[in-house]
Design a protein around this motif. Sequence first.
Motif, PDB file in Angstrom:
ATOM      1  N   LEU A  51      13.223  23.213  -7.523  1.00 55.51           N
ATOM      2  CA  LEU A  51      11.994  23.968  -7.271  1.00 55.51           C
ATOM      3  C   LEU A  51      10.881  23.082  -6.724  1.00 55.51           C
ATOM      4  O   LEU A  51      10.078  23.515  -5.886  1.00 55.51           O
ATOM      5  N   GLU A  52      10.790  21.834  -7.176  1.00 51.49           N
ATOM      6  CA  GLU A  52       9.755  20.936  -6.664  1.00 51.49           C
ATOM      7  C   GLU A  52       9.916  20.686  -5.161  1.00 51.49           C
ATOM      8  O   GLU A  52       8.939  20.539  -4.434  1.00 51.49           O
ATOM      9  N   ARG A  53      11.160  20.657  -4.708  1.00 52.02           N
ATOM     10  CA  ARG A  53      11.430  20.396  -3.287  1.00 52.02           C
ATOM     11  C   ARG A  53      11.015  21.586  -2.415  1.00 52.02           C
ATOM     12  O   ARG A  53      10.490  21.398  -1.306  1.00 52.02           O
ATOM     13  N   TYR A  54      11.227  22.823  -2.913  1.00 54.92           N
ATOM     14  CA  TYR A  54      10.973  24.007  -2.102  1.00 54.92           C
ATOM     15  C   TYR A  54       9.669  24.711  -2.474  1.00 54.92           C
ATOM     16  O   TYR A  54       9.379  25.785  -1.928  1.00 54.92           O
ATOM     17  N   ALA A  55       8.859  24.157  -3.413  1.00 59.09           N
ATOM     18  CA  ALA A  55       7.643  24.835  -3.874  1.00 59.09           C
ATOM     19  C   ALA A  55       6.652  25.040  -2.741  1.00 59.09           C
ATOM     20  O   ALA A  55       6.020  26.091  -2.622  1.00 59.09           O
ATOM     21  N   ARG A  56       6.530  24.049  -1.879  1.00 52.68           N
ATOM     22  CA  ARG A  56       5.579  24.147  -0.766  1.00 52.68           C
ATOM     23  C   ARG A  56       5.989  25.247   0.208  1.00 52.68           C
ATOM     24  O   ARG A  56       5.145  25.959   0.765  1.00 52.68           O
ATOM     25  N   MET A  57       7.293  25.391   0.428  1.00 55.06           N
ATOM     26  CA  MET A  57       7.783  26.424   1.343  1.00 55.06           C
ATOM     27  C   MET A  57       7.657  27.814   0.727  1.00 55.06           C
ATOM     28  O   MET A  57       7.341  28.788   1.426  1.00 55.06           O
ATOM     29  N   LEU A  58       7.884  27.923  -0.598  1.00 55.97           N
ATOM     30  CA  LEU A  58       7.906  29.229  -1.242  1.00 55.97           C
ATOM     31  C   LEU A  58       6.522  29.813  -1.467  1.00 55.97           C
ATOM     32  O   LEU A  58       6.322  31.030  -1.393  1.00 55.97           O
ATOM     33  N   GLY A  59       5.540  28.973  -1.759  1.00 54.51           N
ATOM     34  CA  GLY A  59       4.212  29.486  -2.065  1.00 54.51           C
ATOM     35  C   GLY A  59       4.019  29.651  -3.570  1.00 54.51           C
ATOM     36  O   GLY A  59       4.975  29.695  -4.352  1.00 54.51           O
ATOM     37  N   PRO A  60       2.769  29.774  -4.007  1.00 54.22           N
ATOM     38  CA  PRO A  60       2.507  29.818  -5.459  1.00 54.22           C
ATOM     39  C   PRO A  60       3.042  31.061  -6.140  1.00 54.22           C
ATOM     40  O   PRO A  60       3.526  31.009  -7.262  1.00 54.22           O
ATOM     41  N   GLU A  61       3.005  32.225  -5.466  1.00 54.84           N
ATOM     42  CA  GLU A  61       3.420  33.470  -6.127  1.00 54.84           C
ATOM     43  C   GLU A  61       4.924  33.453  -6.415  1.00 54.84           C
ATOM     44  O   GLU A  61       5.347  33.732  -7.551  1.00 54.84           O
ATOM     45  N   ILE A  62       5.719  33.107  -5.419  1.00 51.84           N
ATOM     46  CA  ILE A  62       7.168  33.092  -5.625  1.00 51.84           C
ATOM     47  C   ILE A  62       7.554  31.974  -6.588  1.00 51.84           C
ATOM     48  O   ILE A  62       8.461  32.120  -7.417  1.00 51.84           O
ATOM     49  N   THR A  63       6.849  30.825  -6.504  1.00 54.64           N
ATOM     50  CA  THR A  63       7.169  29.699  -7.387  1.00 54.64           C
ATOM     51  C   THR A  63       6.942  30.080  -8.846  1.00 54.64           C
ATOM     52  O   THR A  63       7.766  29.787  -9.731  1.00 54.64           O
ATOM     53  N   SER A  64       5.784  30.739  -9.113  1.00 54.44           N
ATOM     54  CA  SER A  64       5.514  31.148 -10.499  1.00 54.44           C
ATOM     55  C   SER A  64       6.532  32.180 -10.974  1.00 54.44           C
ATOM     56  O   SER A  64       6.971  32.149 -12.131  1.00 54.44           O
ATOM     57  N   SER A  65       6.948  33.089 -10.087  1.00 53.06           N
ATOM     58  CA  SER A  65       7.953  34.089 -10.477  1.00 53.06           C
ATOM     59  C   SER A  65       9.285  33.421 -10.795  1.00 53.06           C
ATOM     60  O   SER A  65       9.984  33.810 -11.741  1.00 53.06           O
TER      61      SER A  65
END
Length: 384
Positions: A51-65
């Motif tokens: 998740l740390e690797r793709y967090a920037r691509m996913l955005g805060p909303e999807i990351t928190s979900s």
Amino acid sequence: KGGIPLGVMKVLDPCQLKPDTTETERILTVLDETIVKLEITRLIPRVIGSLERYARMLGPEITSSLLEHQKLSMEIQHLLASPGDEESMRTVERRLKCSLRNILRLFLANPLLYHGLKYEVRVRESPADVFIKAFMEFRDLMLEKLLTSPDEEKEKIQFMEDISLRVEKNMEMISALREELAVVIQTRDEEVNRKDKTIENLKTSMEDLAKNCKAEIQHIMKEGENQQKEDEKASQDRCSRLKQDVQLLGAQFNALVLEHRASELVLRKEKCKTEREIQKWVQKYDTDMAEKQAMYDEIQAVYNEEKEQLSLLMEKHALLLQEYTQIEEERKMLKEKEEEAAREEARRNDAATYIQAFWKGYLVRSIYKSKLKKGKGKGKGKGK
């Protein structure tokens, strides 16, 4: 493809199947969305693991979900490891399903993000891939069923029956060819057995020849001594004749050189004349070839038609040729064995010749030594 009905072609080639009604489009849309959701679900565990690797691509909303989904997954795993309260299990399951639906909704709202992750995240093969592949096949099958009319279904069944009849005919032809092959193999085996017996007889005769060889060697050595004396005398006479012939041929050579120089001038004049005639014939050849080229083009068109028929016959010929090459290789191996036996016999003959030559030299040396000893004995008697 020219002989296949249009309805059967639609069934065999899924690319030609296109929805023609609104109901069909709706059903296909539901199936396609389900396939996309399955693929996103397959990627979620891998994305959560990095998740740390793709967090920037996913955005805060999807990351928190995804973080919330990870917590629920760990909680339900803990409950499965220590079974207890079923009510808590059902509550966590409902929350997990709601979390998954929310994640799918976010990904479907951003299709570019899903396609980017699809090529960025590498997922190992799992049972989920098998299920997705089976679901895709189900989607294609459903499309085929929705777009195939009863008449096209009948055409498909008739086409498959025709294919079955062709297969039966081909199998009958194959069985006939196999029977012919069995006859050929039996004939080959009989030939091999006959040659094996011939080889055994030759080995027996070679053993008998070796026993009789000693007596023949002694006889041959005596004849060789006599022949050697005659050859030496004939050689001296021949050398004197060859010297006379050399002198005579030298004089003839000088005369031929003078004669050939005169004929060379005549041939050069004829060569120039011939070259001029060749140029005329070349011009005539070019005009004739232009006419024949037009005729050739017409014949080439006919040849191309016959060549297509020939290609069909060559395919059948290739199968028979493969079987023929196998038989020829086996015959070649048998021939190599026979040649090896012949070479072995030749080596034995060469060895016998070498022994004869060695024995001749030995006899000559022994005779020469005995003569020397007799000569020395006579010299000592005169001195006394």
